[in-house]
Design an enzyme around this catalytic site. Sequence first.
Site, PDB file in Angstrom:
ATOM      1  N   SER A 106     -44.786   5.582  -6.098  1.00  0.00           N
ATOM      2  CA  SER A 106     -45.423   6.649  -6.863  1.00  0.00           C
ATOM      3  C   SER A 106     -45.744   6.186  -8.285  1.00  0.00           C
ATOM      4  O   SER A 106     -46.485   5.227  -8.461  1.00  0.00           O
ATOM      5  CB  SER A 106     -44.533   7.892  -6.844  1.00  0.00           C
ATOM      6  OG  SER A 106     -45.227   9.019  -7.293  1.00  0.00           O
ATOM      7  N   ASP A 250     -52.022   8.998 -10.187  1.00  0.00           N
ATOM      8  CA  ASP A 250     -50.989   7.974 -10.180  1.00  0.00           C
ATOM      9  C   ASP A 250     -51.246   7.020  -9.012  1.00  0.00           C
ATOM     10  O   ASP A 250     -52.210   7.199  -8.256  1.00  0.00           O
ATOM     11  CB  ASP A 250     -49.597   8.614 -10.127  1.00  0.00           C
ATOM     12  CG  ASP A 250     -49.337   9.402  -8.859  1.00  0.00           C
ATOM     13  OD1 ASP A 250     -50.309   9.779  -8.186  1.00  0.00           O
ATOM     14  OD2 ASP A 250     -48.153   9.645  -8.532  1.00  0.00           O
ATOM     15  N   ASP A 252     -50.161   6.496  -6.017  1.00  0.00           N
ATOM     16  CA  ASP A 252     -50.272   6.955  -4.628  1.00  0.00           C
ATOM     17  C   ASP A 252     -51.069   8.252  -4.510  1.00  0.00           C
ATOM     18  O   ASP A 252     -51.169   8.834  -3.439  1.00  0.00           O
ATOM     19  CB  ASP A 252     -48.898   7.098  -3.974  1.00  0.00           C
ATOM     20  CG  ASP A 252     -48.079   8.253  -4.527  1.00  0.00           C
ATOM     21  OD1 ASP A 252     -48.203   8.526  -5.734  1.00  0.00           O
ATOM     22  OD2 ASP A 252     -47.308   8.866  -3.761  1.00  0.00           O
ATOM     23  N   ASP A 254     -50.851  11.426  -5.593  1.00  0.00           N
ATOM     24  CA  ASP A 254     -50.331  12.774  -5.333  1.00  0.00           C
ATOM     25  C   ASP A 254     -50.126  13.567  -6.616  1.00  0.00           C
ATOM     26  O   ASP A 254     -49.733  14.727  -6.580  1.00  0.00           O
ATOM     27  CB  ASP A 254     -49.039  12.734  -4.503  1.00  0.00           C
ATOM     28  CG  ASP A 254     -47.873  12.065  -5.210  1.00  0.00           C
ATOM     29  OD1 ASP A 254     -48.052  11.535  -6.331  1.00  0.00           O
ATOM     30  OD2 ASP A 254     -46.756  12.070  -4.653  1.00  0.00           O
TER      31      ASP A 254
END
Length: 460
Positions: A106, A250, A252, A254
């Site tokens: 993340s 970010d 990833d 999400d």
Amino acid sequence: MSLIKSISGIRGTIGGKVGDNLTPLDVVKFVSAFGTWLQNNKNKKDLTLIIGRDARISGSMVNSLATATLQGLGINVIDLGLSTTPTVEVMVPELNVDGGIILTASHNPKQWNALKLLNEKGEFISGENGAEVLALAESEDFNYADVDDLGKYETRDDAFDIHIQQILDLPMVDVEAIKAKKYKIVLDAVNSTGGIAIPMLLDKLGCETVKLYCEPNGQFPHNPEPLKEHLGDICELVIKENADLGVVVDPDVDRLALIDEKGEMFGEEYTLVAVADYLLKNKNGVAISNLSSSRALRDVAQTHNSEYFASAVGEVNVVNLMKEKNAVIGGEGNGGIIYPELHYGRDSLVGVALFLTHLAKENKTVSELRAGYPSYFMGKKKIELTPEINVDDLLTKMEKEYQNEEVSTVDGVKIDFENNWVHLRRSNTEPIIRIYTEAKSQEEADKLGDDMIAKIKSLI
């Protein structure tokens, strides 16, 4: 020691010693545990998992280890390659498979990676299930497949197309309204997979994309957490390009942060507020966030005669409460939008589409839209703990101290005063109590935090 084993996955830094960091042997062990747990809990012989990764440097190596381990267990693998967390989540039920693994740390820096574990719904596994996986990893009670029973391997390159089409098909996404505005948007994707997926979406929405850090090479040009102090470059570029807004995701994809046309932060907390405003204006219902998220979401829900509820911190907790309350919208104040009409996971792509629909229909600039919401300011402080302090007793004392106020003990102690609030939580990773505050000014939020620290010290 940089290996963190939590109920929803395994996170650590690459390299170092086995058991202390996310080494190749640790990847194999924890993937073996997850695969074995699925085999133990499924009433079928052939299992298939989806795997996808963000663009961080270690991703290819971790992907190879994880994929080979699953095949070694006799589990079939569908490899999406470079993907996003929400895309993998969408593809699990789309392909009717048994679960998934997302390889991403993340917003953590480039030396980190992680295994995030999904069930057959494409949602993070529960706390109870996560504990069972960790117990299996400790026991190393694995039984690998014979040579004739190894898992099959295939790749797919259409996952982004499928994910984006599902977003475009949502009734609350007005593609034509967005296209008519011909928005010019600067995108900072921190050189990860958002640099692939978000431009594909924006193109379908008739927007012009100015790319900043969109090469998916895993070389993060700044701290990848989308906070104001890390986003000076995009704020400047929005002004230079005379763009309508800036979009930040970010690694990833999400978490979604927005920049207004003046190069100012829209506010991570207000991504969810704006999307909820649009949805609840069209359908009365329930909005959910966690206890540490802004009161502005509650305020907006009330203006639309809708209800608001707060969960314990953590995406799994938000999702569980959303399901319980049949929520229209939910998420976290870090820019995580969860729109259950699509899936129960934080998703920056659907967040972008819903926000742009709202912006187009309101016929306002981004700064004008933001000015219409209540302004709150948040403070974050902490107090160090010594071994002899009983944190549970301390929090109980704080609860009694403010028993005449609105108090929640769902997750630590949250005290809602008339014009501000404070949330006290024990850290899971450090010997500290975290103190979150929110008020009508930064000075007031900071003072409230200092007052709480003084009160806690007086009770020790």
